[in-house]
Design a protein around this motif. Structure first.
Motif, PDB file in Angstrom:
ATOM      1  N   GLY A 190      19.966  68.380 -12.063  1.00  0.00           N
ATOM      2  CA  GLY A 190      20.569  68.924 -13.278  1.00  0.00           C
ATOM      3  C   GLY A 190      21.694  68.076 -13.826  1.00  0.00           C
ATOM      4  N   ASP A 191      22.486  68.691 -14.697  1.00  0.00           N
ATOM      5  CA  ASP A 191      23.564  67.978 -15.377  1.00  0.00           C
ATOM      6  C   ASP A 191      24.760  67.687 -14.482  1.00  0.00           C
ATOM      7  OD1 ASP A 191      22.055  68.056 -17.677  1.00  0.00           O
ATOM      8  OD2 ASP A 191      23.017  69.884 -18.446  1.00  0.00           O
ATOM      9  N   GLU A 192      24.772  68.260 -13.274  1.00  0.00           N
ATOM     10  CA  GLU A 192      25.904  68.022 -12.379  1.00  0.00           C
ATOM     11  C   GLU A 192      25.892  66.615 -11.790  1.00  0.00           C
ATOM     12  OE1 GLU A 192      27.276  71.342  -9.749  1.00  0.00           O
ATOM     13  OE2 GLU A 192      25.292  72.124 -10.240  1.00  0.00           O
ATOM     14  N   TYR A 193      24.744  65.967 -11.814  1.00  0.00           N
ATOM     15  CA  TYR A 193      24.619  64.641 -11.214  1.00  0.00           C
ATOM     16  C   TYR A 193      24.346  63.586 -12.280  1.00  0.00           C
ATOM     17  CZ  TYR A 193      24.592  66.486  -6.465  1.00  0.00           C
ATOM     18  OH  TYR A 193      24.947  67.078  -5.284  1.00  0.00           O
ATOM     19  N   ILE A 194      24.887  62.409 -12.058  1.00  0.00           N
ATOM     20  CA  ILE A 194      24.728  61.296 -12.982  1.00  0.00           C
ATOM     21  C   ILE A 194      23.997  60.163 -12.275  1.00  0.00           C
ATOM     22  CG2 ILE A 194      25.956  59.569 -14.373  1.00  0.00           C
ATOM     23  CD1 ILE A 194      28.225  61.661 -14.620  1.00  0.00           C
ATOM     24  N   LEU A 195      22.947  59.656 -12.896  1.00  0.00           N
ATOM     25  CA  LEU A 195      22.202  58.534 -12.353  1.00  0.00           C
ATOM     26  C   LEU A 195      23.057  57.270 -12.474  1.00  0.00           C
ATOM     27  CD1 LEU A 195      19.525  57.274 -11.294  1.00  0.00           C
ATOM     28  CD2 LEU A 195      18.828  57.050 -13.700  1.00  0.00           C
ATOM     29  N   VAL A 196      23.304  56.612 -11.342  1.00  0.00           N
ATOM     30  CA  VAL A 196      24.173  55.433 -11.361  1.00  0.00           C
ATOM     31  C   VAL A 196      23.439  54.142 -11.040  1.00  0.00           C
ATOM     32  CG1 VAL A 196      26.275  56.725 -10.862  1.00  0.00           C
ATOM     33  CG2 VAL A 196      24.909  55.830  -8.961  1.00  0.00           C
ATOM     34  N   SER A 197      22.293  54.228 -10.375  1.00  0.00           N
ATOM     35  CA  SER A 197      21.530  53.019 -10.078  1.00  0.00           C
ATOM     36  C   SER A 197      20.128  53.400  -9.636  1.00  0.00           C
ATOM     37  CB  SER A 197      22.210  52.178  -8.990  1.00  0.00           C
ATOM     38  OG  SER A 197      22.174  52.838  -7.738  1.00  0.00           O
ATOM     39  N   GLY A 198      19.250  52.415  -9.584  1.00  0.00           N
ATOM     40  CA  GLY A 198      17.898  52.672  -9.136  1.00  0.00           C
ATOM     41  C   GLY A 198      17.084  51.398  -9.088  1.00  0.00           C
ATOM     42  N   ARG A 199      15.940  51.509  -8.459  1.00  0.00           N
ATOM     43  CA  ARG A 199      14.997  50.393  -8.405  1.00  0.00           C
ATOM     44  C   ARG A 199      13.607  50.974  -8.607  1.00  0.00           C
ATOM     45  NH1 ARG A 199      15.432  45.267  -6.577  1.00  0.00           N
ATOM     46  NH2 ARG A 199      17.467  45.712  -5.668  1.00  0.00           N
TER      47      ARG A 199
END
Length: 220
Positions: A190-199
């Motif tokens: 949900g909106d409580e978490y922010i995507l900061v990185s990924g592969r």
């Protein structure tokens, strides 16, 4: 701490482990804790993430879950080879899944030990052997500061139960194996978490790392 030696890794898995350790697949930036963080490493495999996160947070206590006996043995060999302090980790030789059964059926991949799964299709093995492994429900796991999941298709039900029964971790990292799973996992966070990185290796496979919005006051 000594360099990770990839004990038990075939050439495919070794390539993956290099990516995890040396290319920061799980990097979430400078998230800080006012205590030694507790880390749940679900799908610990042969220990690459445990090694990575203890190097990032030397005071971390990692509780690792790995159900396959041969992989458990290689995990322990790797921790010994890199001289991992005993207080940094604890290995639980079982799977994690929301069931009240005492065991769970897992299919074994002939490709590499990172592809053993409760879903036969994810093993990439035409004739996959199966074994019964001990299992624990997510609701019985301890609270954690960092939750990492690479559990070959079980991420959605595990995350759903864990977040409804525990305080929200500061960091959640997961590998997804279907595009629909990625969408559902992000919806659960949900909106409580922010995507900061990924592969992302394809629309149906990748690793994503999220930081809880309340943890950003600990980011330098």
């Amino acid at each position: 701490m000594k360099k990770f030696k990839y004990i038990g890794a075939d050439k495919f898995l070794k390539s993956y482990l290099i990516k995890v350790i040396e290319k920061d697949e799980y990097e979430v930036g400078d998230v800080r804790f006012d205590h030694n963080p507790t880390v749940l490493d679900l799908g610990a495999n042969i220990g690459s993430y445990t090694y990575y996160i203890v190097n990032k947070y030397p005071g971390a206590h990692v509780i690792a879950f790995e159900p396959i006996p041969a992989t458990v043995e290689n995990y322990l060999k790797n921790m010994k080879a890199v001289q991992m302090p005993a207080w940094n980790y604890r290995l639980m030789p079982c799977a994690v899944f929301p069931t009240d059964d005492k065991t769970l059926t897992m299919y074994l991949s002939k490709v590499n030990s990172g592809m053993h799964s409760i879903q036969k299709v994810l093993t990439n093995t035409a004739v996959a052997a199966k074994i019964q492994v001990p299992v624990v429900r997510p609701k019985y796991l301890p609270n954690c500061d960092i939750l990492k999941m690479d559990i070959e298709g079980a991420e959605v039900p595990v995350l759903k139960e864990y977040l409804t029964t525990h305080p929200k971790p500061a960091v959640v990292s997961f590998e997804f194996h279907y595009f629909a799973d990625r969408c559902e996992l992000e919806e659960i966070l949900g909106d409580e978490y922010i995507l900061v990185s990924g592969r992302i290796t394809s629309p149906s496979m990748g690793t994503l790392n999220f930081v809880h919005k309340d943890a950003f006051d600990r980011v330098a």
